[in-house]
Design an enzyme around this catalytic site. Structure first.
Site, short mmCIF file in Angstrom:
data_model
loop_
_atom_site.label_atom_id
_atom_site.label_comp_id
_atom_site.label_asym_id
_atom_site.label_seq_id
_atom_site.Cartn_x
_atom_site.Cartn_y
_atom_site.Cartn_z
N GLU A 1 0.83 -1.21 0.00
CA GLU A 1 0.00 0.00 0.00
C GLU A 1 0.86 1.26 0.00
O GLU A 1 0.57 2.23 -0.71
CB GLU A 1 -0.94 0.01 1.22
CG GLU A 1 -1.98 -1.10 1.25
CD GLU A 1 -3.07 -0.95 0.20
OE1 GLU A 1 -3.04 0.03 -0.57
OE2 GLU A 1 -3.95 -1.83 0.13
N ARG B 1 0.88 3.80 -3.18
CA ARG B 1 0.26 5.10 -2.92
C ARG B 1 1.29 6.19 -2.65
O ARG B 1 1.23 7.27 -3.24
CB ARG B 1 -0.69 5.00 -1.71
CG ARG B 1 -1.83 4.02 -1.93
CD ARG B 1 -2.81 4.05 -0.79
NE ARG B 1 -3.66 2.86 -0.79
CZ ARG B 1 -4.95 2.85 -0.47
NH1 ARG B 1 -5.55 3.96 -0.11
NH2 ARG B 1 -5.64 1.73 -0.48
N ASP C 1 -5.28 -9.76 -8.29
CA ASP C 1 -5.47 -8.84 -9.42
C ASP C 1 -4.20 -8.28 -10.06
O ASP C 1 -3.88 -8.56 -11.22
CB ASP C 1 -6.42 -7.69 -9.02
CG ASP C 1 -6.05 -7.02 -7.68
OD1 ASP C 1 -5.03 -7.40 -7.08
OD2 ASP C 1 -6.80 -6.13 -7.25
N GLU D 1 -11.65 0.91 -10.26
CA GLU D 1 -11.24 -0.05 -11.31
C GLU D 1 -12.04 0.05 -12.60
O GLU D 1 -11.47 0.00 -13.70
CB GLU D 1 -11.30 -1.50 -10.79
CG GLU D 1 -10.21 -1.84 -9.79
CD GLU D 1 -10.45 -1.25 -8.41
OE1 GLU D 1 -11.61 -0.86 -8.12
OE2 GLU D 1 -9.49 -1.15 -7.62
C1 DMJ Z 1 -6.18 0.88 -4.91
O1 DMJ Z 1 -5.40 1.10 -3.79
C2 DMJ Z 1 -5.40 0.22 -6.00
O2 DMJ Z 1 -6.07 0.37 -7.20
C3 DMJ Z 1 -5.14 -1.22 -5.72
O3 DMJ Z 1 -4.47 -1.82 -6.77
C4 DMJ Z 1 -6.44 -1.94 -5.48
N1 DMJ Z 1 -7.23 -1.31 -4.49
C5 DMJ Z 1 -7.40 0.12 -4.51
C6 DMJ Z 1 -8.57 0.62 -5.28
O4 DMJ Z 1 -9.67 -0.13 -5.23
#
Ligand code: DMJ
Length: 603
Positions: free
Chosen positions: A233, A237, A365, A505
């Site tokens: 994260e 981010r 994912d 997404e």
């Molecule tokens: C975001 O922090 C990123 O896109 C991550 O890859 C998946 N989850 C969240 C958004 O839903």
């Protein structure tokens, strides 16, 4: 040399080389005779004198002469190997000097000049090894931002400003705003919303807001916190946000912060397998597995490579890229299920947790996403990344693609447990896939992927459109069994899955689909979804997650704004409504998993 006359009467000059050849042969013969008449001792003295003279010549020949070959003199076509080799050495010397940590000890040293080895302790010299010379240059930057150009973009900027105002008033410097209770939420204590929003504000040309945020980063963003954070994260981010802000603005402040952060996250890779721990303490620089168990999430350990590589490429310090790339290389070697991966991996053994779920949703994912994007980031030069991506899509089509019984909507199912039973469920997270597929097709991967992308885009859109709020739930289930009932629905939502966290997404995929096809339907779908956000998530001090998309009269606001709302959802909406489709060049920039654009490199 003779002056002669041609048959036609004109004069010409004849140079007779034969005479001088004869003389040379005669004098060589007499020399040879004299040499044979010398005693062995006399001959040895001659040998000694000749060798000494040769050695002196080599010793005093100036080194620069070897390097003084201009580009023009190099016979690349003709393969003048000696000259090319000499030139190559010179280039290596230059780059070494440019990026040597200790160059200031030798300031003013000319290229090619011998630099005395500085007397540093061994560990500092090790840092020296880390320098790989001139960092690879990204493809030229072609980004220019003039602010919103049409009514839809203006509406998105207005939404951003509304949300930002609440954050600034009630949560400034905190991770998230709680827009209903007028409070804040701390997760990592890193001002997450500010750092995640920097590039969005830059792209929207929100100069005042951007400057406030930039100044906060300069004065308040500190990583010396004795607190565990999630490696993935914080990478996507915070590190991604800083790197992107650096690339867009050129402001070195962001690079310095990114480098400090990167350094502090490196202990996460100190595992026996090289697969990182999920949690790292930025203050104590120690790392460990998550509290809930021994394993890391597969998508998390495989979705940090774009950022760590970029950090290496800008700083010229390969250790970030090396550590992160090693994870992808390791996972490349592991056995998979037709390219599909279980969602848990043990950081110590480096092995997948057997029979863990296989999904392109939560915890699976971005494994697939980063295979493609790493391949693009490195100029399509690392084949195994492309091959693993293609294999993953092949496995998806073979094992996970399913259709609903009634309207034949295509969706991506999950495989559960030892028996790998199909579960007809799809996370909203999976709706990133159409965008990634379209990106791959644009970059030369199979056209059939676009068919899958279009069908899945339609299904994801339905997950929004069938809800009275026009907002999708977190998870949708699909009816795959045909029953004699006209009222059977293709999709349904469980009570526990009916929330919407303002996730990006599907908007992200709409942006890619619009960008690569120019089909305005994708823009219109995005606009309708944005109306859903406006109608059901907008509150006095921003936008909030809601607990229930199925009932417009009871949406159960959750009082929370995730930072990805600013970083991704609003950014991708803004890009989706860019009618020119030229705001960002997807042949030069690759978005990380949190919507932060990073440059592609040639290698
Ligand atoms: C975001 O922090 C990123 O896109 C991550 O890859 C998946 N989850 C969240 C958004 O839903």
């Amino acid at each position: 040399m003779q002056s002669l006359r041609n048959f036609d009467g004109t004069d010409y000059v004849s140079l007779n080389i034969n005479d001088s050849g004869i003389n040379t042969r005669i004098s060589s013969r007499s020399l040879w005779r004299q040499w044979n008449q010398l005693s062995r001792f006399q001959r040895n003295i001659c040998y000694f004198v000749i060798i000494t003279i040769l050695l002196l010549i080599f010793y005093f020949l100036p080194g620069d002469n070897l390097n003084s070959i201009s580009d023009n003199e190099i016979d690349y076509e003709g393969g003048n190997l000696d000259k090319i080799t000499t030139k190559t050495f010179k280039i290596i010397e230059e780059t070494h000097i440019d990026h040597n940590d200790h160059v200031d000890q030798n300031e003013g040293a000319a290229v090619g000049q011998v630099i005395e080895e500085p007397e540093f302790p061994p560990e500092i010299n090790q840092v020296d090894d880390d320098q790989i010379g001139e960092p690879p240059q990204p493809k030229p930057n072609v980004l220019k931002f003039n602010g919103p150009q049409n009514e839809r973009q203006k509406a998105i900027v207005k939404a951003f400003k509304h949300s930002w105002k609440g954050y600034k008033k009630y949560a400034w410097g905190r991770d998230n705003v709680k827009p209903i209770s007028r409070g804040y939420h701390e997760w990592f204590g890193l001002g997450l919303t500010i750092v995640d929003s920097l590039d969005t504000m830059y792209m929207m040309a929100l100069n005042e807001e951007y400057t406030d945020a930039r100044n906060w980063v300069e004065n308040n963003l500190k990583f010396d916190l004795n607190r565990d954070v999630n490696l993935f994260e914080v990478t996507i981010r915070v590190l991604g946000g800083l790197l992107s802000a650096y690339h867009l603005s050129g402001d070195k402040l962001f690079l310095d912060k990114a480098t400090d952060l990167g350094d502090r996250m490196m202990p996460a890779f100190s595992t026996t397998s090289g697969v990182p721990y999920s949690d790292v303490n930025l203050g104590t620089k120690s790392a460990h597995s998550p509290k809930w168990g021994p394993d890391s999430s597969t998508s998390e350990v495989t979705s940090i490579q774009l950022e760590f590589r970029d950090l290496s490429r800008i700083t010229g310090q390969p250790r970030f890229e090396t550590a992160a790339a090693k994870v992808s290389e390791h996972i490349h070697e592991l056995e998979k299920y037709d390219g599909l991966v279980p969602i848990f991996i043990n950081a110590n053994t480096g092995l997948f947790r057997k029979h863990a779920t296989i999904t392109l949703g939560a915890r699976g994912d971005s494994y697939y996403e980063y295979l493609l994007k790493q391949w693009l980031q490195t100029g399509k030069t690392i084949d195994y990344l492309r091959d693993d991506y293609l294999l993953g899509i092949y496995g998806t089509e073979k094992h996970l693609v399913r259709r609903t019984a009634k309207n034949k909507y295509l969706f991506i199912a999950e495989l559960i447990g030892v028996s790998r039973d199909m579960k007809p469920k799809m996370d909203h997270l999976t709706c990133y896939l159409p965008g990634t597929l379209a990106l791959g097709v644009h970059h030369g991967l199979p056209d059939e992927h676009m068919t899958l992308a279009k069908e899945l885009t339609n299904t994801c859109y339905q997950t929004y459109a069938i809800q009275p709020t026009f907002l999708a739930p977190e998870i949708t289930y699909f009816n795959v069994q045909g029953i004699e009932d006209d009222n059977q629905l293709d999709m349904y939502v469980k009570n526990t899955d009916a929330h919407n966290l303002l996730r990006p997404e599907f908007i992200e995929s709409l942006f890619y689909m619009w960008y690569f096809t120019g089909n305005k339907t994708y823009q219109d779908w995005g606009w309708k979804i944005f109306q859903g956000f406006e109608n059901y998530t907008k509150v006095e001090n921003g936008y909030t997650s809601i607990g229930n998309v199925r009932n417009p009269l009871n949406t159960r606001p959750r009082d929370m704004t995730e930072s990805f709302w600013y970083a991704e959802t609003l950014k991708y909406l803004y890009l989706l409504f860019d009618d020119t489709r030229q705001l960002v060049d997807l042949d030069r920039w690759v978005f990380n998993s949190e919507g932060h654009p990073l440059p592609m490199y040639e290698i």
